[in-house]
Design a protein around this motif. Structure first.
Motif, short mmCIF file in Angstrom:
data_model
loop_
_atom_site.label_atom_id
_atom_site.label_comp_id
_atom_site.label_asym_id
_atom_site.label_seq_id
_atom_site.Cartn_x
_atom_site.Cartn_y
_atom_site.Cartn_z
N UNK A 273 -12.44 -12.86 -10.59
CA UNK A 273 -11.15 -12.94 -9.88
C UNK A 273 -10.16 -11.93 -10.45
N UNK A 274 -10.12 -11.82 -11.77
CA UNK A 274 -9.20 -10.88 -12.42
C UNK A 274 -9.52 -9.45 -12.02
N UNK A 275 -10.82 -9.13 -11.97
CA UNK A 275 -11.24 -7.78 -11.58
C UNK A 275 -10.83 -7.49 -10.14
N UNK A 276 -11.07 -8.46 -9.26
CA UNK A 276 -10.73 -8.24 -7.84
C UNK A 276 -9.21 -8.25 -7.64
N UNK A 277 -8.50 -9.06 -8.43
CA UNK A 277 -7.03 -9.03 -8.39
C UNK A 277 -6.53 -7.61 -8.66
N UNK A 278 -7.05 -7.03 -9.72
CA UNK A 278 -6.67 -5.66 -10.09
C UNK A 278 -7.02 -4.68 -8.97
N UNK A 279 -8.21 -4.84 -8.43
CA UNK A 279 -8.67 -3.95 -7.37
C UNK A 279 -7.76 -4.03 -6.14
N UNK A 280 -7.48 -5.24 -5.68
CA UNK A 280 -6.67 -5.39 -4.46
C UNK A 280 -5.23 -4.91 -4.67
N UNK A 281 -4.70 -5.14 -5.88
CA UNK A 281 -3.33 -4.68 -6.17
C UNK A 281 -3.26 -3.16 -6.18
N UNK A 282 -4.19 -2.54 -6.90
CA UNK A 282 -4.18 -1.08 -7.04
C UNK A 282 -4.46 -0.37 -5.72
N UNK A 283 -5.38 -0.93 -4.95
CA UNK A 283 -5.84 -0.23 -3.74
C UNK A 283 -5.14 -0.69 -2.47
N UNK A 284 -4.18 -1.59 -2.60
CA UNK A 284 -3.52 -2.11 -1.40
C UNK A 284 -2.97 -1.01 -0.48
N UNK A 285 -2.27 0.01 -1.03
CA UNK A 285 -1.73 1.06 -0.14
C UNK A 285 -2.81 1.88 0.56
N UNK A 286 -4.06 1.78 0.07
CA UNK A 286 -5.13 2.63 0.62
C UNK A 286 -6.28 1.77 1.14
N UNK A 287 -5.98 0.49 1.44
CA UNK A 287 -7.02 -0.46 1.82
C UNK A 287 -7.71 -0.12 3.14
N UNK A 288 -7.07 0.74 3.95
CA UNK A 288 -7.66 1.10 5.24
C UNK A 288 -8.68 2.23 5.12
N UNK A 289 -8.81 2.82 3.92
CA UNK A 289 -9.78 3.90 3.74
C UNK A 289 -11.19 3.33 3.72
N UNK A 290 -12.14 3.97 4.41
CA UNK A 290 -13.50 3.42 4.52
C UNK A 290 -14.16 3.11 3.18
N UNK A 291 -14.06 4.02 2.20
CA UNK A 291 -14.72 3.80 0.91
C UNK A 291 -14.08 2.63 0.15
N UNK A 292 -12.78 2.49 0.30
CA UNK A 292 -12.08 1.37 -0.35
C UNK A 292 -12.46 0.05 0.32
N UNK A 293 -12.51 0.05 1.63
CA UNK A 293 -12.89 -1.16 2.37
C UNK A 293 -14.32 -1.57 2.03
N UNK A 294 -15.18 -0.58 1.86
CA UNK A 294 -16.57 -0.86 1.50
C UNK A 294 -16.65 -1.53 0.13
#
Length: 478
Positions: A273-294
């Motif tokens: 959960x902590x890892x994914x928390x960090x991931x979603x926070x950091x990548x939120x502005x770029x969440x629509x990018x295909x590689x990030x969504x993957x």
């Protein structure tokens, strides 16, 4: 005799000054000399210039400066002797009286006191020396302004100098400096922006770097405005490339972590959960990018699979909590970042809902059984209702069964207490009547019937004893 000769010589000298031309001192040349400086101030021909004003002083002292004075009079103003100054004053007086030379009248006004009064002369010398110094500095200042390495901060400093120190110069000279500064703003802005982008290029990929790139246009808006459209567009292209490259490098770093994360066990779900928390926070502005969504989907699939494979352990861990809030918190943490539409996740949640409801009922029984001080049938009914609902579940913990037994026991205690109290209320008033009537007996009989109906669910020895006691009293007085 000797005195007479000296006076005669001085008289002849004065006459010669009024009648003979001095070097470059014709009225026309004086007019031309004046117009060279007046040309910088077109309004002087139509408006009178106030003595001591900025325009007046600028014309006055620039006429006397080396740039304009030496070509006309052959030497710097402060090198001109008293006799020469006197002759210039005399010439100005003659020229201003001639209608053919209208500028000479203004020139005489500009030169008021300069050639005849010591204080005015000394003040003028100071200004001439200062103008000489400023013009000597001009080439050096222009060289610095035009330097290919000049910065915007440098130009701001130069602009302040021009606005203050160099205001004694003529407008054309000031304008030359200002144009040079304005031109260099473009170059300096380009240099500064290039330096900033090159510095970003050298930094390792990070979300801080990505944030700086994203805010670059806003943070450097003033510098970008000073560029021409093509240059500005080229900078935008560089930024876009740098942003794409940085994102790609960060995604690669995330992908390098995946093998380690894939090896975790169910006990590590909080760490995931902590890892994914960090991931979603950091990548939120770029969440629509295909590689990030993957990547996001991969994390969700990993967490979903981890919970599904360990579903028995999941259920056990959740139901082992002793408080409703603990139940909710544990459930939320376990199912966070899972696919809610996954069938196994749905089945686990359905099973947990039943356990949650059971826990609610058990806690209610515990609360009612321990805290309730109300000896009423309503309290008893509430307890029995909760017990009845819990008994629908196939599995009840030993602790739960103990709670049920305590609730049932208290239910019977409540019944006994309430029935005995009711027995007193019914029998004591009847027995206190000295002369009982048929009506009194009928009322007793009705109360006995109501008692039976009201407490029939209590059952047991106390119930039977109360009925027997009331019916015995009724029989004795029939």
């Amino acid at each position: 005799m000797r005195l007479t000769n000296n006076l005669l010589f001085f008289f002849i000298l004065i006459l010669s000054l009024y009648s003979q031309p001095v070097q470059a001192q014709s009225c026309q040349e004086l007019e031309t000399w004046t117009r060279l400086v007046e040309h910088e101030f077109p309004s002087v021909e139509s408006k009178s210039v106030r003595s001591g004003s900025l325009i007046y002083n600028s014309i006055r002292f620039n006429l006397l400066s080396d740039k304009y004075f030496i070509p006309v009079f052959g030497k710097p103003f402060e090198k001109v002797g008293k006799l020469k100054k006197f002759s210039i004053k005399v010439k100005l007086t003659k020229c201003k009286k001639k209608p053919k030379f209208p500028v000479s009248k203004r020139l005489d006004w500009y030169m008021w006191g300069v050639f005849s009064q010591e204080r005015a002369y000394n003040d003028a010398v100071k200004e001439v020396v200062l103008l000489r110094q400023l013009r000597n500095e001009l080439p050096s200042i222009l060289t610095k302004i035009n330097s290919p390495m000049v910065t915007n901060d440098d130009l701001e400093d130069f602009a302040k100098i021009v606005e203050t120190k160099f205001q004694r110069l003529l407008p054309s000279e000031i304008n030359k400096l200002e144009k040079a500064i304005e031109k260099q703003y473009t170059i300096a802005s380009k240099n500064q922006l290039t330096l900033a982008i090159n510095s970003l290029k050298k930094e390792e990929a990070s979300f801080d770097k990505l944030m700086i790139i994203s805010k670059f246009k806003t943070d450097n808006e003033l510098l970008l405005k000073k560029l021409d459209q093509d240059t500005r567009h080229n900078f935008f292209k560089k930024l876009a490339y740098l942003k794409t490259k940085t994102i790609s490098e960060l995604v690669e770093l995330e992908e390098m972590l995946l093998p380690n994360i894939s090896a975790v066990t169910f006990q590590d779900y909080a760490a995931i959960n902590t890892i994914i928390d960090r991931f979603t926070t950091n990548w939120y502005p770029y969440s629509n990018l295909p590689r990030v969504e993957k990547l996001r989907n991969y994390y969700f699939e990993l967490k979903t699979l981890l919970i599904a494979v360990n579903h028995r352990e999941v259920i056990q861990q959740i139901i082992n909590t002793n408080t409703l809030q603990g139940f909710k918190n544990t459930q939320e943490a376990i199912f966070k970042y899972t696919f809610s539409s996954d069938q196994i996740i749905l089945d686990i949640k359905s099973a947990i809902v039943l356990k949650y409801r059971q826990l609610q009922l058990l806690l209610r029984i515990a609360s009612d059984e321990v805290q309730s001080k109300s000896y009423s049938m309503a309290t008893r009914k509430k307890l029995l209702n909760s017990v009845k609902q819990i008994q629908k579940y196939e599995r009840v913990s030993i602790e739960g069964k103990n709670l049920i037994n305590r609730a049932l026991h208290k239910s019977q205690v409540l019944c006994n207490y309430i029935m005995l109290e009711e027995l007193k209320k019914i029998t004591e008033p009847f027995l206190s009547i000295e002369k009982k009537t048929i009506g009194d007996l009928n009322r007793l009989k009705v109360k006995i019937i109501d008692f039976k109906n009201k407490y029939k669910t209590c059952d047991g020895e106390v119930y039977d004893g109360c009925i027997k006691a009331m019916e015995g009293i009724e029989k004795n007085y029939k």
